[in-house]
Motif scaffolding. Structure first.
Motif, PDB file in Angstrom:
ATOM      1  N   ASN A 118       3.842   7.050  -9.557  1.00  0.00           N
ATOM      2  CA  ASN A 118       4.282   5.723 -10.012  1.00  0.00           C
ATOM      3  C   ASN A 118       5.775   5.662 -10.291  1.00  0.00           C
ATOM      4  O   ASN A 118       6.360   4.575 -10.333  1.00  0.00           O
ATOM      5  N   TYR A 154       0.305   1.142 -12.049  1.00  0.00           N
ATOM      6  CA  TYR A 154       0.187   2.274 -12.965  1.00  0.00           C
ATOM      7  C   TYR A 154      -1.274   2.703 -13.077  1.00  0.00           C
ATOM      8  O   TYR A 154      -2.134   1.921 -13.442  1.00  0.00           O
ATOM      9  N   LYS A 209       6.957  -3.436  -9.972  1.00  0.00           N
ATOM     10  CA  LYS A 209       5.646  -2.864 -10.179  1.00  0.00           C
ATOM     11  C   LYS A 209       4.669  -3.983 -10.557  1.00  0.00           C
ATOM     12  O   LYS A 209       5.063  -5.033 -11.059  1.00  0.00           O
ATOM     13  N   ALA A 262       9.101   1.085  -6.042  1.00  0.00           N
ATOM     14  CA  ALA A 262       8.307   0.257  -5.135  1.00  0.00           C
ATOM     15  C   ALA A 262       9.226  -0.421  -4.132  1.00  0.00           C
ATOM     16  O   ALA A 262      10.339  -0.832  -4.478  1.00  0.00           O
TER      17      ALA A 262
END
Length: 306
Positions: A134, A209, A143, A138
């Motif tokens: 994570n 997450y 996220k 991205a």
């Protein structure tokens, strides 16, 4: 902590497939693996109580957890998933519950009652792996925080379907050909189904997450229930909060807003400590608090820990 083999094994720590009692479980908890896991969870609790844990520190800690309980074969235990699922299957089908899995279930539950998600957030290797992934930026630059009513609804639905499957066939959905059991990864099983599952979870982890924890994992479901009675958990001192929302912005999970709003039904908090580090007024702490009436952001009176 992981367990080899697809099916429930009859061998266990000092107990095999026989029915267990509290004395045998206590003896099992004194094994080196559980002692080390408990020490890691205790270290996490101490860090949460005394130290500001930012994302960089948290990532390093998760790398250590992944190596200890995922990579090093000597640390393997029954997988957390099987520790929850197999006793349920045994109870439904009337078969024996192995000592190894019963001990692991007590270990997970005990840590979760002591501190919210101390097991999932500080000992589980697959949870640690998802957190590490994570941290990859991205592609969209953002996220995603899944609405908890949707993610938890999916997680509960999968558990109910698995329970129905056990009643109908004697086999649970999670471990049927390991289609929903990524912990087999830590026994170096690389079947196609496992590769697809783990690959999909890791790709999703870039954007979300702990997606497996929130959407699928029965251990996450159990520890979420236990989280509501945990002795230590993230608590709010409303008198110190200035409503800056930095904790919400910095935290990767959806639980912080629910904590600030005084919601009784909250998303899983994985005890990462990021929200505590982000708070500029020390309004959040991982601790035991005297319960008192506070006024929430919406103006309603709620009961919150201080």
């Amino acid at each position: 902590m992981a367990e080899g083999g697809g099916g429930g094994d009859g061998s266990g720590m000092g107990g095999g497939g026989r029915t267990t009692d509290l004395s045998s479980i206590s003896s099992g908890l004194l094994s080196p693996q559980f002692i080390l896991g408990g020490l890691v969870a205790l270290a996490g609790l101490i860090l949460l109580r005394t130290t500001k844990i930012n994302w960089n520190i948290r990532t390093l800690l998760m790398c250590a957890v992944f190596v200890l309980f995922g990579v090093l074969v000597i640390m393997h235990q029954p997988s957390p998933l099987r520790a929850v699922v197999d006793p349920v299957t045994a109870l439904v089908t009337g078969s024996a519950i192995t000592l190894k899995k019963t001990t692991a279930l007590f270990f997970i539950g005990g840590l979760s009652v002591i501190g919210a998600k101390l097991f999932c957030g500080w000992v589980c290797p697959f949870g640690a792996l998802q957190e590490i992934v994570n941290r990859i930026p991205a592609p969209s630059g953002k996220k995603i925080k899944l609405p908890f009513n949707i993610s938890n609804g999916i997680r509960i639905s999968i558990f109910v379907i698995s329970l129905i499957m056990v009643l109908a066939t004697g086999t649970d959905l999670y471990t049927y050909h390991n289609i929903l059991n990524p912990f087999e990864l830590f026994d170096w099983h690389f079947e196609l189904v496992l590769a697809v599952l783990v690959g999909a979870v890791l790709v999703a982890s870039v954007f979300v997450y702990r997606p497996f924890c929130y959407l699928v994992c029965p251990v996450g479901l159990l520890t979420w229930l236990l989280e509501h009675m945990s002795i230590f958990r993230v608590r709010l001192d409303r008198s110190k909060c200035n409503d800056c929302n930095k904790c919400i912005q910095m935290s990767p999970c959806p639980s912080v807003k629910a904590i600030l709003d005084g919601d009784k039904l909250r998303p899983d908090c994985f005890a990462c400590g990021v929200c505590i580090d982000a708070c500029p007024t020390d309004a959040l702490a991982f601790g035991i608090g005297k319960m008192r009436a506070n006024r929430s952001r919406a103006g309603k009176v709620v009961i919150e820990g201080r």
